[in-house]
Design an enzyme around this catalytic site. Sequence first.
Site, short mmCIF file in Angstrom:
data_model
loop_
_atom_site.label_atom_id
_atom_site.label_comp_id
_atom_site.label_asym_id
_atom_site.label_seq_id
_atom_site.Cartn_x
_atom_site.Cartn_y
_atom_site.Cartn_z
N ARG A 46 0.84 -1.20 0.00
CA ARG A 46 0.00 0.00 0.00
C ARG A 46 0.87 1.25 0.00
NH1 ARG A 46 -1.96 0.04 4.88
NH2 ARG A 46 -0.58 1.72 5.53
N TYR A 98 -16.45 17.10 -15.63
CA TYR A 98 -16.91 15.71 -15.50
C TYR A 98 -17.93 15.58 -14.37
CZ TYR A 98 -16.57 10.77 -14.18
OH TYR A 98 -16.86 9.47 -13.83
N ASP A 170 -7.11 19.07 -14.73
CA ASP A 170 -7.39 17.72 -15.19
C ASP A 170 -7.00 17.67 -16.67
OD1 ASP A 170 -8.54 15.39 -16.22
OD2 ASP A 170 -10.22 15.44 -14.82
N LYS A 195 -7.97 6.30 -19.28
CA LYS A 195 -8.29 6.82 -20.61
C LYS A 195 -7.07 6.75 -21.54
CE LYS A 195 -12.29 7.86 -18.69
NZ LYS A 195 -12.08 7.76 -17.24
#
Length: 378
Positions: A46, A98, A170, A195
């Site tokens: 982690r 978004y 972004d 993406k």
Amino acid sequence: MKFSTKAIHAGQEPDPSTGAIMTPIFQTSTYAQTGLGGHKGYEYSRSGNPTRTALEDCIAALENSEYGLAFASGLAAEQAVLSLLKTGDHMVACDDLYGGTYRIFERVLSRYQIETSYVSAASTKDYEKAIRPNTKLIWLETPTNPLLRLVDIKAIAEIAHRHNILVVVDNTFSSPYFQQPLELGADIVLHSTTKYINGHSDVVGGAAVFKDKEVYEAVKFYQNAAGGVPGPFDSWLTLRGIKTLAVRMRQHEENAHTVARFLSEHPRIEKVYYPGLASHPDHELAKRQMKGFGGMVSFQFTGTLEDVDQVVRRLQIITFAESLGGVESLICHPASMTHGSIPREIREARGLTDTLLRLSVGIEDAEDIVRDLEQALR
């Protein structure tokens, strides 16, 4: 190194123990230690994993930075950056963004009395007007999702830094190949690596890249504390996708130009949103700020919601699905899919209507993509 070389080599030296050219998948949750404090840089996956480190270093290099972090999704990356805020803080954001980002702002942050003001994406002066004494972040998408407006990153950064405010961009729609916001003055760059960066629609991920080490360390602490990290196999898949990012983006853009020109001449199409068209209101800014116009095209056509349903059902090559940036062409209906979390009256006031479709133009033969659109719209 130039961009294409970085995509293949940055953070990805041959494995020192075996000479393997490809970064190994370190599929482990923990690491052996020789004693108190005796480890080789990794303690628990982690907190850090060598495959993930290679991905973080590579994405940082593509944005011309040293400080990158990878996450389990784009929204996990957003939430980690938003951990920089505290109760009572204020944020300014572009109004076309978004739907999942809007949902975090309005249904998660608002519970902690963190308020967001929305301004017209392309109106530089409105960002400064919206700044308050407690404003800590300006949040940008450029090109925006789904109306593909552009924000002048350099101008907004100059305004923000006069007020000691961080600028977050972004950069998902452009990818680092076409736009590098840190070079234009931004402080933090976000990606949904699901993406274009991965580019093959087979993994979900996110990333954040930082200009300042202190800000990076603060978000890195949250990354470990909250734990929204990608596993080693997801990291490896994303690294594999990055290697072809430059060639993919060139083909996405070439095809998008062809599709946008076709749509702009089609009698059923009311409006086409693509920064590469000279008719786009931000075309000149796109030429200054970006190295290319990207592979996303949105368009609005004459008809009803029932007509939208008929069109998407008729498509044969283009797939009706959420997401974007894969090698295959994907089309979505933002009002009911990616932006469904935004109330109708707000969506429509921002220009996001029921007859708007968002097309992620893939790298198939452009003639086939156009022919598919033509028969579906006929």
